[in-house]
Motif scaffolding. Sequence first.
Motif, PDB file in Angstrom:
ATOM      1  N   UNK A 140      -1.687   6.633  -4.863  1.00 51.97           N
ATOM      2  CA  UNK A 140      -2.785   5.805  -5.381  1.00 51.97           C
ATOM      3  C   UNK A 140      -3.154   4.780  -4.319  1.00 51.97           C
ATOM      4  N   UNK A 141      -4.399   4.779  -3.893  1.00 50.08           N
ATOM      5  CA  UNK A 141      -4.860   3.841  -2.874  1.00 50.08           C
ATOM      6  C   UNK A 141      -5.414   2.612  -3.577  1.00 50.08           C
ATOM      7  N   UNK A 142      -4.660   1.512  -3.552  1.00 54.41           N
ATOM      8  CA  UNK A 142      -5.028   0.317  -4.310  1.00 54.41           C
ATOM      9  C   UNK A 142      -5.883  -0.648  -3.502  1.00 54.41           C
ATOM     10  N   UNK A 143      -5.840  -0.532  -2.172  1.00 53.66           N
ATOM     11  CA  UNK A 143      -6.571  -1.464  -1.322  1.00 53.66           C
ATOM     12  C   UNK A 143      -6.842  -0.821   0.031  1.00 53.66           C
ATOM     13  N   UNK A 144      -7.985  -1.173   0.635  1.00 57.96           N
ATOM     14  CA  UNK A 144      -8.293  -0.684   1.982  1.00 57.96           C
ATOM     15  C   UNK A 144      -8.363  -1.841   2.963  1.00 57.96           C
ATOM     16  N   UNK A 145      -7.737  -2.979   2.603  1.00 60.44           N
ATOM     17  CA  UNK A 145      -7.744  -4.126   3.508  1.00 60.44           C
ATOM     18  C   UNK A 145      -7.070  -3.759   4.829  1.00 60.44           C
ATOM     19  N   UNK A 146      -6.093  -2.838   4.763  1.00 64.68           N
ATOM     20  CA  UNK A 146      -5.529  -2.203   5.950  1.00 64.68           C
ATOM     21  C   UNK A 146      -5.672  -0.696   5.772  1.00 64.68           C
TER      22      UNK A 146
ATOM     23  N   UNK B 278       0.844  -1.199   0.000  1.00 63.33           N
ATOM     24  CA  UNK B 278       0.000   0.000   0.000  1.00 63.33           C
ATOM     25  C   UNK B 278       0.879   1.250   0.000  1.00 63.33           C
ATOM     26  N   UNK B 279       1.939   1.216   0.829  1.00 61.82           N
ATOM     27  CA  UNK B 279       2.849   2.363   0.916  1.00 61.82           C
ATOM     28  C   UNK B 279       3.518   2.646  -0.419  1.00 61.82           C
TER      29      UNK B 279
ATOM     30  N   UNK C 127       0.904   2.654   6.388  1.00 60.83           N
ATOM     31  CA  UNK C 127       1.599   2.755   5.092  1.00 60.83           C
ATOM     32  C   UNK C 127       2.048   4.167   4.759  1.00 60.83           C
ATOM     33  N   UNK C 128       1.268   5.162   5.152  1.00 54.89           N
ATOM     34  CA  UNK C 128       1.659   6.549   4.887  1.00 54.89           C
ATOM     35  C   UNK C 128       2.936   6.901   5.636  1.00 54.89           C
ATOM     36  N   UNK C 129       3.049   6.490   6.891  1.00 56.43           N
ATOM     37  CA  UNK C 129       4.268   6.737   7.666  1.00 56.43           C
ATOM     38  C   UNK C 129       5.449   5.975   7.066  1.00 56.43           C
TER      39      UNK C 129
END
Length: 458
Positions: free
Chosen positions: A48-54, A42-43, A59-61
């Motif tokens: 681009x946000x490919x998944x919201x499973x987490x 995800x990071x 991931x941003x950090x």
Amino acid sequence: MTRNNNIPYVLLNIVIFISIIITPFFRVDGGVSDDTYNYVKIAYYLPDLISSVFPLGYPLFIKLTNIFSNDYYISTRIIACLSYLFIVLFSYAKKFYFKETSLLMGMKIFTVFMFSYSETLFLPFFYVLIYLLYQFFRSDYKKKSLIFTISSLLIILCIIRYSSIFIIGGFIFMLGFELIKKQKDFRLIKSLTTIILLTGIGISLFLFFNYYFTGGFMGENNRNSSNFSKTGIGGFILKNIFFSFLNAMNPILNVIRINFLTFIISVLISLTSFIAVTFFIFKLILKKQLEPFRIILIYISFSIFLGLVYSSFSTGIDGLHIRLALPVYFCSYFVLLISYSGKRFLFPIVLLSLMVNFSVTYFESFDYLEKRENVKKYVMKSKKRTYYFNDIGRIPTESGGANTSNFFTLFSLNPEVKVLTKDQYMSMEFDSILLESELVNIKPINRTEMINNKTFTK
């Protein structure tokens, strides 16, 4: 709190901090798992946000830290180390139960920071929330800045871990009990209602953001369903809830499965810990002398526990081990530590926890950095850098997930690698695909008896 009285606790934190830095490099998996791969994936693709499973908080950090480290694995280690350091320094600077916090962090909870998990980022924010609640109940309930800050922090926690949404249940419990009391505190009722509404609006906006970009509020479109139908309701409750939660509440160690004796001893320690925590918390409740600060921590702990039990039945999450039960563990032990005297008797327990958990790791005599170098050399030599397929299933000598830590090393070195499904694998040229059967044999992997016996309780 005098300087001399703090010296043993300062030294304790220094030992733990140094160990958090070096210990993962002695682990067979380096402190990574399949979840780490998903976080880093995800990071890598952000913005681009490919998944919201987490959720995207961790991931941003990782993404931001990677700007400086240029290594996703090292980025996760930096976050873990700085998060631990922040908690103890914050506690010391604010004079907020420093001794109690040090003892709590010295229990098994410190092992979370040896892994590349979102819990490492969650805990410092959660600790600040506890501090703000302490200030909230000591000051005027109408203080708008505290109300807004607490609401914002609850939203941030949900952006880091979805299970944080259950924290709001603690506020709802307190609000409900205030409403049915004969002598109502309308200032508190108004403030709690405001926090719940502001938090609810903020979290709802975040979840709709997820749905808009990924098609799922909490990644439910990519998440496995619960497997309790396979094990039966009794087996599911025993293994995923009761046994896992007992293990989580153990302040010293995880269940050791070297042989039957070590398994029984560690289970008995877990059971004793759970009974003791439950007994002393109920003892506090029956005294009816708890101030609102400790009451809301108990409410939060209970609310999260109920939410996790519900999630276990409705989703494919793991059992209620230390990761998932972390806020329950933290709140429960924190309330006990600040409520009872006798901290010097707890110091040996903390030291035992440190020695046992470090010994379990160091007995593996493993060099993860050496393995990273070997994986890098192999991938460069094979030139199979585009596709990966797991052709042998679960790996008992690694973290127990679908992928090995060798695979994560491959991914952290080459984030462009594409993981193939079985159908994709069958329709492509085999010569272009790096197989799990190749990676798992990259040395050194110390296949110790302890790791190979992880199937004992299945």
